[in-house]
Write a protein that holds these residues in place. Structure first.
Motif, PDB file in Angstrom:
ATOM      1  N   PRO A 112      40.310  41.172  42.379  1.00 59.18           N
ATOM      2  CA  PRO A 112      39.343  42.235  42.687  1.00 59.18           C
ATOM      3  C   PRO A 112      39.635  42.906  44.039  1.00 59.18           C
ATOM      4  O   PRO A 112      39.249  44.038  44.260  1.00 59.18           O
ATOM      5  CB  PRO A 112      37.999  41.495  42.752  1.00 59.18           C
ATOM      6  CG  PRO A 112      38.226  40.217  42.019  1.00 59.18           C
ATOM      7  CD  PRO A 112      39.662  39.874  42.151  1.00 59.18           C
ATOM      8  N   TRP A 113      40.310  42.203  44.934  1.00 57.69           N
ATOM      9  CA  TRP A 113      40.469  42.724  46.300  1.00 57.69           C
ATOM     10  C   TRP A 113      41.854  43.306  46.546  1.00 57.69           C
ATOM     11  O   TRP A 113      42.031  44.155  47.377  1.00 57.69           O
ATOM     12  CB  TRP A 113      40.209  41.618  47.324  1.00 57.69           C
ATOM     13  CG  TRP A 113      39.053  40.763  46.948  1.00 57.69           C
ATOM     14  CD1 TRP A 113      37.735  41.047  47.173  1.00 57.69           C
ATOM     15  CD2 TRP A 113      39.090  39.525  46.247  1.00 57.69           C
ATOM     16  NE1 TRP A 113      36.959  40.055  46.654  1.00 57.69           N
ATOM     17  CE2 TRP A 113      37.751  39.095  46.089  1.00 57.69           C
ATOM     18  CE3 TRP A 113      40.102  38.727  45.724  1.00 57.69           C
ATOM     19  CZ2 TRP A 113      37.410  37.912  45.448  1.00 57.69           C
ATOM     20  CZ3 TRP A 113      39.773  37.540  45.096  1.00 57.69           C
ATOM     21  CH2 TRP A 113      38.446  37.154  44.953  1.00 57.69           C
ATOM     22  N   PHE A 114      42.842  42.770  45.841  1.00 58.69           N
ATOM     23  CA  PHE A 114      44.205  43.252  46.066  1.00 58.69           C
ATOM     24  C   PHE A 114      45.058  42.917  44.848  1.00 58.69           C
ATOM     25  O   PHE A 114      44.639  42.133  43.992  1.00 58.69           O
ATOM     26  CB  PHE A 114      44.815  42.612  47.326  1.00 58.69           C
ATOM     27  CG  PHE A 114      44.856  41.104  47.292  1.00 58.69           C
ATOM     28  CD1 PHE A 114      45.885  40.438  46.656  1.00 58.69           C
ATOM     29  CD2 PHE A 114      43.844  40.358  47.894  1.00 58.69           C
ATOM     30  CE1 PHE A 114      45.919  39.054  46.601  1.00 58.69           C
ATOM     31  CE2 PHE A 114      43.874  38.970  47.839  1.00 58.69           C
ATOM     32  CZ  PHE A 114      44.909  38.323  47.199  1.00 58.69           C
ATOM     33  N   GLY A 115      46.228  43.538  44.795  1.00 58.99           N
ATOM     34  CA  GLY A 115      47.148  43.221  43.714  1.00 58.99           C
ATOM     35  C   GLY A 115      48.247  42.329  44.239  1.00 58.99           C
ATOM     36  O   GLY A 115      48.572  42.360  45.426  1.00 58.99           O
ATOM     37  N   TYR A 116      48.836  41.516  43.337  1.00 57.94           N
ATOM     38  CA  TYR A 116      49.896  40.637  43.792  1.00 57.94           C
ATOM     39  C   TYR A 116      50.972  40.549  42.723  1.00 57.94           C
ATOM     40  O   TYR A 116      50.678  40.414  41.536  1.00 57.94           O
ATOM     41  CB  TYR A 116      49.333  39.255  44.099  1.00 57.94           C
ATOM     42  CG  TYR A 116      50.208  38.482  45.046  1.00 57.94           C
ATOM     43  CD1 TYR A 116      50.268  38.830  46.396  1.00 57.94           C
ATOM     44  CD2 TYR A 116      50.991  37.425  44.596  1.00 57.94           C
ATOM     45  CE1 TYR A 116      51.076  38.146  47.273  1.00 57.94           C
ATOM     46  CE2 TYR A 116      51.810  36.739  45.471  1.00 57.94           C
ATOM     47  CZ  TYR A 116      51.849  37.096  46.806  1.00 57.94           C
ATOM     48  OH  TYR A 116      52.649  36.424  47.665  1.00 57.94           O
ATOM     49  N   SER A 117      52.223  40.661  43.171  1.00 61.78           N
ATOM     50  CA  SER A 117      53.328  40.671  42.232  1.00 61.78           C
ATOM     51  C   SER A 117      53.449  39.322  41.526  1.00 61.78           C
ATOM     52  O   SER A 117      53.539  38.270  42.168  1.00 61.78           O
ATOM     53  CB  SER A 117      54.612  40.988  42.991  1.00 61.78           C
ATOM     54  OG  SER A 117      55.710  40.464  42.304  1.00 61.78           O
ATOM     55  N   LEU A 165      45.257  35.501  49.934  1.00 55.80           N
ATOM     56  CA  LEU A 165      46.487  36.277  50.066  1.00 55.80           C
ATOM     57  C   LEU A 165      47.441  35.598  51.049  1.00 55.80           C
ATOM     58  O   LEU A 165      48.644  35.477  50.795  1.00 55.80           O
ATOM     59  CB  LEU A 165      46.163  37.706  50.522  1.00 55.80           C
ATOM     60  CG  LEU A 165      47.343  38.668  50.618  1.00 55.80           C
ATOM     61  CD1 LEU A 165      48.044  38.808  49.281  1.00 55.80           C
ATOM     62  CD2 LEU A 165      46.892  40.051  51.091  1.00 55.80           C
ATOM     63  N   THR A 218      51.870  43.074  37.821  1.00 52.24           N
ATOM     64  CA  THR A 218      51.081  42.897  39.026  1.00 52.24           C
ATOM     65  C   THR A 218      49.759  42.282  38.639  1.00 52.24           C
ATOM     66  O   THR A 218      49.053  42.793  37.762  1.00 52.24           O
ATOM     67  CB  THR A 218      50.833  44.244  39.717  1.00 52.24           C
ATOM     68  OG1 THR A 218      52.092  44.874  39.925  1.00 52.24           O
ATOM     69  CG2 THR A 218      50.149  44.050  41.057  1.00 52.24           C
ATOM     70  N   ARG A 266      46.060  41.680  39.172  1.00 54.50           N
ATOM     71  CA  ARG A 266      45.012  42.413  39.898  1.00 54.50           C
ATOM     72  C   ARG A 266      43.879  41.486  40.245  1.00 54.50           C
ATOM     73  O   ARG A 266      43.096  41.111  39.387  1.00 54.50           O
ATOM     74  CB  ARG A 266      44.470  43.551  39.039  1.00 54.50           C
ATOM     75  CG  ARG A 266      45.380  44.689  38.816  1.00 54.50           C
ATOM     76  CD  ARG A 266      45.022  45.883  39.688  1.00 54.50           C
ATOM     77  NE  ARG A 266      46.226  46.256  40.419  1.00 54.50           N
ATOM     78  CZ  ARG A 266      46.374  46.176  41.724  1.00 54.50           C
ATOM     79  NH1 ARG A 266      45.391  45.771  42.472  1.00 54.50           N
ATOM     80  NH2 ARG A 266      47.486  46.508  42.301  1.00 54.50           N
TER      81      ARG A 266
END
Lengths: 293, 430
Positions: free
Chosen positions: A138-143, A9, A134, A136
């Motif tokens: 496994p730990w967070f979403g990202y645009s 991230l 977005t 996905r």
């Protein structure tokens, strides 16, 4: 969240910042390289680009991608025209004197900022990204749009490289940068080149503004941050050196992204400022800069 | 050649001279120049330092509209003690330095009777001491718990809106029992945010809960994803309260980051004041909760007072301007300006206020007030005023986002938000 996803991230955030930064700083660097003008109003061109993007997008109804594509076209053109005019009306009349142009561009900064405040108002307004998606993890979403920005930056930087290295216009610019007087003696209209370069630098800033506006929002005070970071990048990379600018943008963007996530954003700003100090002490011309002639 | 051009410069065309003189006369006669000097007839002059520009601009715009509507209403009904009310608006740029300079300007140049309408807490913190020194009645429409902490002075009062300490105390029991007890807080890293951090931590602890992570965000930040990994894994409730031009970015990035497996979310409407809920990226907020002081969307059980107030200010049932549905109001804050103006009126009428010589009487009269009943003058609801603390207490709403609108799920009582304080401004010198 484990260390791996955390780093992922941080790296993504850093790369997005590096992408926007390299486009903005490339404009600043180009203007300085060819014209030896320190353009303090550069951040305002980013702001102007974003604000014009908002106007364009809100005039066009239909799919957001249409508005965005139109903004990507209209905004740099208009900003380039403003820059071209201010170069002709102001900078040229000052004979590109370094001190005078700094003061003049500070004036330009305020004129642009206050004009936008009068016309556009003091609000922050969003522009829809061309697509909503977005990713996905496994730990967070990202645009996904942010990843698009990274891709766009690579394409644009490639374009700049191509223009500077492989075209006649690029050759002329490089000649003017290398040695102004000799270029003039060889029949290059250095004076006109300056105007075009100033416009081109502003257009790059405007493109950065359009790219960033779906992530942030258009606001009349948004020019301050990009200006400061661009200066940091350009000083670290070497004023006027395009590859140095890209290298420094990635360096500053990544270190900012990673340090501010692992530790604190304040520390990240301290590190990049420290980096500037170290570069100025040990390599006054920047990492890849050459000594001034 | 030289002589001729010199002469032609000397012989100014008559038309130009007249124009210049006319322009200068118009300028001198303009209210901006005349106002500070001498007033024509006896009026009540209120200084209004609003956040027209800077990070508080969207609030400032609506504070000004609300104040204009309230002043018009007061004047239609005959003014205060037979005098018309004149409001003098100046922009403070949401800047503490300019805020305190304006207090000075209002006191010495405009010679106003009172100043009202400051919102952002860093501006209030800088301006209140100057108001105290100049003995200028200073009515704040802020939320930071500066008054309750005993940090301000005899001349500063807040009769229009509750403070953060009272708000979080009133709502903590509901949050703990309905949403969860393990809370991650996201707040701006200055006075206003610190009040949230400190008072909410204490209030949730009283309910047997705890704050598992505190994420402080610098007020000028424009990018937020980098802060979000600090959200603790055991979090049951995310508590967010953000202000400034980047609020929409914050909420969008929170949505991107969390996705569908999100914990419960409780936000202060500050994070979305003046922002349209129907923005596509905000759909993830459906089912989350917000604090509102005054419900933005007209509720099923709307009071006639709210209806009256909406109509006068020019706000539709969705909380947007009646002139432009895209221009969203700061509905949960701006009522404070309206109510403050009527509180000033009540105080001035109680002491038969006639002019700046009565400013001390105004303070004493305000300190005697104990309650504001729910009415057209106080459309947000009934309030209790603590004269010692100079602070008003009222009810809070917790609203749920349902289909892109806010529906009130719980309304606290005025008593829920009362707190003990040994601060007593009435003992300070007048």
């Amino acid at each position: 969240m484990g260390f791996g996803p955390y780093l992922l991230l941080a790296t993504l955030e850093g790369l997005v910042q590096a992408a926007v930064l390299s486009i903005t700083a490339a404009g600043l660097s180009l203007v300085f390289g060819v014209m030896r003008v320190v353009n303090v109003a550069h951040g305002e061109f980013v702001m102007l680009g974003a604000v014009i993007a908002w106007f364009t997008a809100s005039l066009l109804t239909g799919h957001p991608a249409m508005g965005f594509a139109a903004a990507l076209l209209v905004s740099p053109l208009l900003v380039g025209a403003v820059a071209f005019a201010s170069e002709r009306v102001v900078l040229r009349r000052l004979d590109y004197n370094p001190e005078a142009t700094i003061v003049a561009t500070i004036g330009l900064l305020y004129i642009l900022q206050q004009t936008v405040l009068l016309v556009y108002g003091p609000d922050a307004r969003p522009v829809d990204p061309p697509f909503y998606y977005t990713i996905r993890f496994p730990w967070f979403g990202y645009s996904a749009y942010k990843l698009f920005v990274i891709g766009a930056a690579i394409v644009i930087m490639g374009g700049i490289w191509f223009v500077l290295q492989k075209t006649r216009a690029g050759l002329v610019m490089r000649a003017a940068q290398y040695d102004r007087e000799t270029a003039q003696a060889f029949g290059i209209p250095v004076d006109r080149v300056s105007a075009w370069v100033f416009a081109l630098g502003a257009m790059l800033a405007a493109i950065a503004g359009v790219l960033v506006v779906p992530i942030q929002q258009a606001h009349y005070l948004m020019g301050a941050d990009p200006l400061l970071l661009s200066f940091i990048v350009v000083i670290i990379g070497g004023l006027g050196s395009m590859s140095g600018t890209v290298l420094a943008a990635v360096l500053v963007g990544l270190s900012d992204g990673i340090i501010s996530m692992m530790f604190s954003p304040t520390l990240a700003k301290m590190v990049s400022t420290l980096l500037v100090a170290l570069v100025l002490v040990f390599r006054p011309n920047g990492l890849l800069g050459k000594a001034a002639r | 050649m030289k002589i001729r051009s010199g002469l032609s410069n000397l012989s100014l065309p008559r038309r130009d001279v007249l124009k210049t003189i006319g322009g200068a006369a118009a300028l001198l006669a303009s209210p901006a120049v005349i106002r500070p000097g001498f007033a024509q007839e006896k009026t009540i002059r209120l200084g209004a330092p609003f956040h027209r520009t800077g990070i508080g601009a969207s609030y400032g715009r609506w504070y000004e509209r609300t104040a204009n509507a309230a002043v018009a209403l007061v004047n239609e009904a005959g003014g205060i003690n037979g005098m018309q009310v004149e409001m003098i608006v100046e922009d403070d740029g949401t800047d503490p330095k300019r805020g305190s300079e304006l207090i000075e300007k209002f006191a010495t140049e405009y010679k106003v009777d009172a100043v009202f309408g400051h919102l952002f807490s860093h501006v209030v913190a800088a301006s209140a001491p100057r108001a105290g020194e100049l003995k200028m009645p200073y009515f704040i429409c802020s939320e930071a718990s500066l008054l309750g902490a005993g940090k301000l002075n005899r001349y500063t009062l807040q009769p229009g809106i509750t403070d953060v300490r009272s708000q979080v105390k009133a709502m903590a029991p509901w949050i703990a029992s309905t949403l969860g007890k393990k809370v991650t807080m996201i707040f701006p890293d200055y006075n206003f945010g610190h009040d949230h951090r400190d008072f909410f931590s204490a209030a949730i602890a009283e309910q047997g809960g705890e704050v598992v992570a505190k994420i402080a965000i610098p007020p000028t930040e424009t990018s937020f994803t980098r802060y979000l990994p600090q959200i603790a894994p055991e979090t049951e409730v995310i508590y967010h309260v953000m202000v400034g031009p980047a609020v929409l970015t914050f909420v969008k990035e929170l949505g991107d980051y969390l996705g569908s497996q999100r914990p419960e979310i409780f936000g202060f409407i500050d994070s979305l004041e003046a922002v349209d809920f129907s923005t596509p990226q905000l759909s993830f907020l459906d089912g989350t909760y917000f604090w509102e002081a005054n419900p933005r969307y007209a509720q099923a059980e709307q009071t006639p007072f709210d209806k009256f107030y909406r109509e006068k200010v020019g706000v539709d049932a969705n909380g947007a301007s009646t002139a432009d549905p895209k221009d969203i109001s700061t509905y949960s804050h701006m009522f404070s300006v309206w109510e403050t103006l009527f509180a000033i009126k009540q105080g001035m009428e109680a002491c038969n206020y006639q002019g700046p010589a009565n400013q001390k009487d105004l303070i004493l009269a305000m300190e005697q007030i104990t309650a504001f009943p729910e009415s057209n003058e106080h459309p947000q609801g009934a309030k209790v005023f603590n004269g010692k603390l100079h602070q008003v207490f009222g009810s809070q709403c917790i609203s749920k986002v349902e289909g892109g609108k806010l529906v009130v799920a719980h309304r606290t009582s005025v008593e829920d938000g009362m707190y003990e304080s040994d601060v007593d401004y009435t003992k300070m010198d007048l």
